[in-house]
Design an enzyme around this catalytic site. Structure first.
Site, PDB file in Angstrom:
ATOM      1  N   ARG A  59      42.836  41.764  31.731  1.00 29.04           N
ATOM      2  CA  ARG A  59      44.069  42.313  31.080  1.00 29.04           C
ATOM      3  C   ARG A  59      45.364  41.818  31.789  1.00 29.04           C
ATOM      4  NH1 ARG A  59      45.292  46.838  32.103  1.00 29.04           N
ATOM      5  NH2 ARG A  59      43.518  47.651  33.387  1.00 29.04           N
ATOM      6  N   TYR A 198      40.310  37.740  25.868  1.00 30.09           N
ATOM      7  CA  TYR A 198      39.365  38.545  26.827  1.00 30.09           C
ATOM      8  C   TYR A 198      39.683  40.203  26.783  1.00 30.09           C
ATOM      9  CZ  TYR A 198      36.652  39.498  31.202  1.00 30.09           C
ATOM     10  OH  TYR A 198      35.557  39.928  31.927  1.00 30.09           O
ATOM     11  N   LYS A 207      41.686  49.434  24.504  1.00 30.00           N
ATOM     12  CA  LYS A 207      42.934  49.849  24.881  1.00 30.00           C
ATOM     13  C   LYS A 207      44.149  50.131  23.936  1.00 30.00           C
ATOM     14  CE  LYS A 207      40.559  50.093  28.673  1.00 30.00           C
ATOM     15  NZ  LYS A 207      40.284  50.885  29.634  1.00 30.00           N
ATOM     16  N   HIS A 227      42.126  57.845  29.713  1.00 31.50           N
ATOM     17  CA  HIS A 227      41.279  56.805  30.081  1.00 31.50           C
ATOM     18  C   HIS A 227      40.199  57.587  31.069  1.00 31.50           C
ATOM     19  CE1 HIS A 227      41.128  52.916  32.794  1.00 31.50           C
ATOM     20  NE2 HIS A 227      40.301  52.872  31.791  1.00 31.50           N
ATOM     21  N   SER A 249      41.379  51.555  36.438  1.00 28.47           N
ATOM     22  CA  SER A 249      40.577  50.484  35.936  1.00 28.47           C
ATOM     23  C   SER A 249      39.652  49.747  37.251  1.00 28.47           C
ATOM     24  CB  SER A 249      41.212  49.023  35.503  1.00 28.47           C
ATOM     25  OG  SER A 249      41.826  49.611  34.311  1.00 28.47           O
ATOM     26  N   CYS A 251      37.532  51.373  39.043  1.00 30.88           N
ATOM     27  CA  CYS A 251      37.664  52.442  40.368  1.00 30.88           C
ATOM     28  C   CYS A 251      36.427  53.392  40.151  1.00 30.88           C
ATOM     29  CB  CYS A 251      38.921  53.102  40.313  1.00 30.88           C
ATOM     30  SG  CYS A 251      40.219  52.100  40.942  1.00 30.88           S
ATOM     31  N   ASP A 274      34.412  55.050  29.482  1.00 32.02           N
ATOM     32  CA  ASP A 274      36.014  54.538  29.734  1.00 32.02           C
ATOM     33  C   ASP A 274      37.061  55.404  28.855  1.00 32.02           C
ATOM     34  OD1 ASP A 274      37.432  52.219  30.913  1.00 32.02           O
ATOM     35  OD2 ASP A 274      38.035  51.742  28.811  1.00 32.02           O
ATOM     36  N   ARG A 366      32.035  41.075  33.407  1.00 29.97           N
ATOM     37  CA  ARG A 366      31.735  42.074  32.632  1.00 29.97           C
ATOM     38  C   ARG A 366      30.304  41.984  31.828  1.00 29.97           C
ATOM     39  NH1 ARG A 366      35.586  46.795  32.758  1.00 29.97           N
ATOM     40  NH2 ARG A 366      37.081  46.010  34.083  1.00 29.97           N
TER      41      ARG A 366
HETATM   42  P1  GTP Z   1      36.817  49.628  34.219  1.00 23.47           P
HETATM   43  O1  GTP Z   1      35.878  49.387  33.281  1.00 23.47           O
HETATM   44  O2  GTP Z   1      37.773  48.675  34.571  1.00 23.47           O
HETATM   45  O3  GTP Z   1      37.688  50.931  33.668  1.00 23.47           O
HETATM   46  O4  GTP Z   1      36.175  50.288  35.498  1.00 23.47           O
HETATM   47  P2  GTP Z   1      35.410  51.435  36.003  1.00 23.47           P
HETATM   48  O5  GTP Z   1      36.455  52.752  36.360  1.00 23.47           O
HETATM   49  O6  GTP Z   1      34.438  51.867  34.925  1.00 23.47           O
HETATM   50  O7  GTP Z   1      34.765  51.262  37.336  1.00 23.47           O
HETATM   51  P3  GTP Z   1      33.305  50.829  37.666  1.00 23.47           P
HETATM   52  O8  GTP Z   1      32.166  51.997  37.448  1.00 23.47           O
HETATM   53  O9  GTP Z   1      32.726  49.558  36.827  1.00 23.47           O
HETATM   54  O10 GTP Z   1      33.168  50.337  39.385  1.00 23.47           O
HETATM   55  C1  GTP Z   1      34.109  49.415  39.665  1.00 23.47           C
HETATM   56  C2  GTP Z   1      33.714  48.714  41.027  1.00 23.47           C
HETATM   57  O11 GTP Z   1      33.713  49.743  42.087  1.00 23.47           O
HETATM   58  C3  GTP Z   1      32.251  48.349  41.027  1.00 23.47           C
HETATM   59  O12 GTP Z   1      32.397  47.082  41.806  1.00 23.47           O
HETATM   60  C4  GTP Z   1      31.658  49.323  41.775  1.00 23.47           C
HETATM   61  O13 GTP Z   1      30.312  49.002  42.155  1.00 23.47           O
HETATM   62  C5  GTP Z   1      32.388  49.980  42.536  1.00 23.47           C
HETATM   63  N1  GTP Z   1      32.051  51.571  42.758  1.00 23.47           N
HETATM   64  C6  GTP Z   1      31.883  52.260  41.745  1.00 23.47           C
HETATM   65  N2  GTP Z   1      31.768  53.552  42.204  1.00 23.47           N
HETATM   66  C7  GTP Z   1      31.860  53.496  43.664  1.00 23.47           C
HETATM   67  C8  GTP Z   1      31.638  54.277  44.904  1.00 23.47           C
HETATM   68  O14 GTP Z   1      31.249  55.532  44.478  1.00 23.47           O
HETATM   69  N3  GTP Z   1      31.702  53.819  45.949  1.00 23.47           N
HETATM   70  C9  GTP Z   1      31.999  52.543  46.258  1.00 23.47           C
HETATM   71  N4  GTP Z   1      32.113  52.144  47.431  1.00 23.47           N
HETATM   72  N5  GTP Z   1      32.291  51.740  45.250  1.00 23.47           N
HETATM   73  C10 GTP Z   1      31.914  51.918  43.998  1.00 23.47           C
HETATM   74  C1  SPV Z   2      40.012  48.244  32.111  1.00 21.76           C
HETATM   75  O1  SPV Z   2      40.735  47.539  32.406  1.00 21.76           O
HETATM   76  O2  SPV Z   2      40.240  49.537  32.127  1.00 21.76           O
HETATM   77  C2  SPV Z   2      38.960  48.066  31.328  1.00 21.76           C
HETATM   78  C3  SPV Z   2      38.646  46.759  30.971  1.00 21.76           C
HETATM   79  O3  SPV Z   2      38.145  49.061  30.647  1.00 21.76           O
HETATM   80  S1  SPV Z   2      39.327  46.007  29.423  1.00 21.76           S
HETATM   81  O4  SPV Z   2      38.601  46.424  28.406  1.00 21.76           O
HETATM   82  O5  SPV Z   2      39.603  44.651  29.564  1.00 21.76           O
HETATM   83  O6  SPV Z   2      40.819  46.776  29.485  1.00 21.76           O
HETATM   84 MN    MN Z   3      38.953  51.070  31.581  1.00 23.86          MN
END
Ligand code: GTP
Ligand code: SPV
Ligand code: MN
Length: 571
Positions: A59, A198, A207, A227, A249, A251, A274, A366
């Site tokens: 993004r 993307y 979003k 979110h 994002s 996290c 999400d 992704r």
């Molecule tokens: P967006 O799709 O961007 O909104 O991201 P998200 O909030 O869904 O994050 P996601 O669950 O995909 O995790 C992002 C990264 O953080 C990945 O590389 C995970 O492996 C890592 N991660 C997720 N949960 C944990 C956790 O509890 N501990 C640690 N150390 N890393 C984590």
């Molecule tokens: C984020 O960045 O919070 C996402 C990925 O979930 S995107 O759809 O590219 O915004």
């Molecule tokens: Mn997101």
């Protein structure tokens, strides 16, 4: 539809296709893309691989604009341009921008079609990659178009990769443009996106509509567009509670939403990963739906150890973008296996071996996979009325200070938890990674109006007769001096969720601290993660004060009073 003709006359595509959302349509487009090498068929059933331009991988927050008559409506955290001025610029950018390409018209629904909480959209795009992703991410096609033709309101999104093709010119594998603009018009519910193909830049239902435009609708109509993931948690006695959780994002939302509980008898089921649309019903219960129909999840870090459900989710019918390609036509990314394969093709298309000094997969690579393939999908994931939310969680990525878990003493303090959310930046957005920044409610990039008004909106939701969810804040990402995570995370996070669950049931005691309630003990928790660093917090409060001063007298007084209280309690 008159506007389709107008957009066609402006963008000058070779051809217009009204999408019907069928399996045959998906097949036809993927076959065409495989022929022209913009997509590779994988050995996984029904799955494909796409590689983007190395400059179009996340993004782009700098290029996001909210266009309202009054600049004050967007506030200090958004980029503002007057609507007429932006329209002029867009007309220049979009003039002839689809030459040599097909213009696809995608009618879609966010939410189960016919649900009282569903909303409709039409995305017009010249990117076949966007079409196949929208096939998975939304409920697109004939049924949505029928609702729109019956008179349902919709959000119009116009998207172009911004790379017209001259006569006879051969296309590049990932067309895009250096100049990028993603402009939102809340009053007319329009989004115009130019230059990127993307994720959140291009899949307008996500979003742009479900958060930025929807947040302004939610403000006007008294609901919430957040979110947030939505998950069901069942205890060993079979009692179930739903939680919504907001992390910035990359996290941890997808991982928490599908977590494989490490505690026997405790189960997690997934409603969404999400975005949550939430509304108090007549009984005063907060109801939430996931407006999406697919997951657009971060690949790196996903493994059988960290997220076995996601690994099963993506076994078939999945589009992978910017991961690494294995020699036998499958995918790989950092963290998928302990030992990387001996040889790969990296996300840029170059040969890669474990000796290479670069990443095989882009950190924001992704997978796009259908919600109904989720092996731990909640049985009410498609309930048109939504699921009842009893707990709301805010979480950031903070290597210091923020304890593992804190419970807010009341709604207002909980709103302060959201408003004060601070997190280290990630690869999900273009720019530096690992920098601590304020990201209120994980909505900094997604709130379609003045953030101070958004805080007030949250405060105004508390009304007599409503069953206000308990609010918590968490941090899975504290590190030790060597930079190692102090908390095991992933499936172990259930221990923290269990504490929240039992706090909601008023079954476990807590330490009463100025910053909120903390666990007295939490089996296996690292003690350090549950102590309050008083001086660190006082310093943090100063930084919050400074940040909130950005909003001037628009900043809700109640939140400032809440901050004063906390400071007094710590001094
Ligand atoms: P967006 O799709 O961007 O909104 O991201 P998200 O909030 O869904 O994050 P996601 O669950 O995909 O995790 C992002 C990264 O953080 C990945 O590389 C995970 O492996 C890592 N991660 C997720 N949960 C944990 C956790 O509890 N501990 C640690 N150390 N890393 C984590
Ligand atoms: C984020 O960045 O919070 C996402 C990925 O979930 S995107 O759809 O590219 O915004
Ligand atoms: Mn997101």
């Amino acid at each position: 539809m008159k506007f389709v003709e107008e957009i066609k006359a402006l963008c000058l595509p070779d051809k217009v296709v009204i999408c019907d959302g069928s399996v045959e349509e998906f097949q036809k487009i993927t076959e065409m893309m495989c022929r022209n090498k913009s997509l590779i068929r994988l050995k996984r059933e029904g799955s494909f691989y796409a590689r983007t331009d190395p400059d179009d991988v996340a993004r782009n927050e700098e290029c996001v604009f909210i266009c309202t008559d009054d600049e004050d409506d967007v506030g200090p955290t958004n980029h503002w341009v007057a609507p007429q001025e932006m329209k002029k610029r867009l007309h220049q950018l979009f003039r002839g921008c689809m030459k040599g390409r097909t213009m696809y018209v995608i009618p879609y629904s966010m939410g189960v079609i016919g649900s009282p909480m569903a909303k409709y959209g039409i995305e017009i795009t010249d990117s076949p990659y966007v079409v196949i992703n929208m096939h998975i991410m939304t409920r697109m096609g004939v049924a949505a178009l029928n609702e729109i033709e019956k008179g349902a309101k919709f959000c119009l999104g116009v998207h172009s990769v911004g790379r017209p093709l001259e006569e006879g010119e051969v296309d590049v594998f990932w067309p895009c443009c250096d100049e990028k603009v993603i402009a939102h018009f809340p009053k007319t519910k329009e989004v115009w996106s130019f230059g990127s193909g993307y994720g959140g830049n291009a899949l307008i239902g996500k979003k742009c509509f479900a958060l930025r435009i929807a947040s302004t609708m939610a403000r006007d109509e008294g609901w919430m567009a957040e979110h947030m993931l939505i998950m069901g948690v069942t205890n060993p006695q079979g009692v179930k509670k739903y939680f919504a959780a907001s992390f910035p994002s990359s996290c941890g939302k997808t991982n928490l939403a599908m977590m494989k509980s490490s505690l026997p008898g405790w189960d997690v089921t997934c409603v969404g990963d999400d975005i949550a649309w939430m509304k108090f019903d007549e009984e005063g219960v907060l109801r939430a739906i996931n407006p999406e129909n697919g997951f657009f999840g971060v690949a790196p870090g996903t493994s059988l150890k960290t997220n076995p459900s996601a690994m099963r989710l993506i076994e078939k019918n999945t589009i992978f973008t910017n991961v690494a390609l294995s020699d036998d036509g499958d995918v790989w990314w950092e963290g998928m296996t302990e030992k990387p394969p001996a040889s790969l093709t990296d996300w840029r298309g170059n040969p890669w071996t474990p000796e290479s000094h670069t990443l095989a997969a882009h950190p924001n690579s992704r997978f796009t996979a259908p919600v109904d393939q989720c092996p731990v999908l909640d049985d009410r994931a498609f309930d048109p009325e939504g699921v009842p939310i009893e707990g709301i969680i805010f979480g950031g990525r903070r290597s210091t200070l923020q304890p593992l878990v804190v419970q807010a003493k009341n709604w207002q303090q909980g709103v302060l938890f959201g408003a004060g959310l601070t997190s280290e930046t990630t690869a999900a957005a273009k720019g530096a990674v690992g920098q601590l920044r304020h990201d209120p409610f994980a909505m900094l990039p997604f709130c379609g109006y003045n953030m101070a008004h958004y805080f007030s909106h949250w405060l105004s939701l508390e009304k007599p007769g409503r069953k206000m969810p308990q609010i918590f804040s968490v941090n899975w990402f504290r590190k030790d001096r060597e930079g190692k995570f102090l908390w095991p995370g992933f499936g172990e996070n259930i221990r923290v969720i269990k504490w929240m669950f039992e706090r909601i049931e008023e079954k476990v005691p807590a330490k009463d601290e100025a910053i909120g309630y903390l666990p007295v003990t939490l089996d296996t928790a690292v003690e350090k993660l549950l102590t309050v660093d008083r001086l660190g917090y006082l310093d943090n409060i100063q930084q919050e004060r400074e940040y909130f001063s950005l909003f001037g007298d628009q900043m809700p007084k109640e939140l400032m009073r809440e901050l004063d209280e906390m400071e007094k309690g710590l001094s």
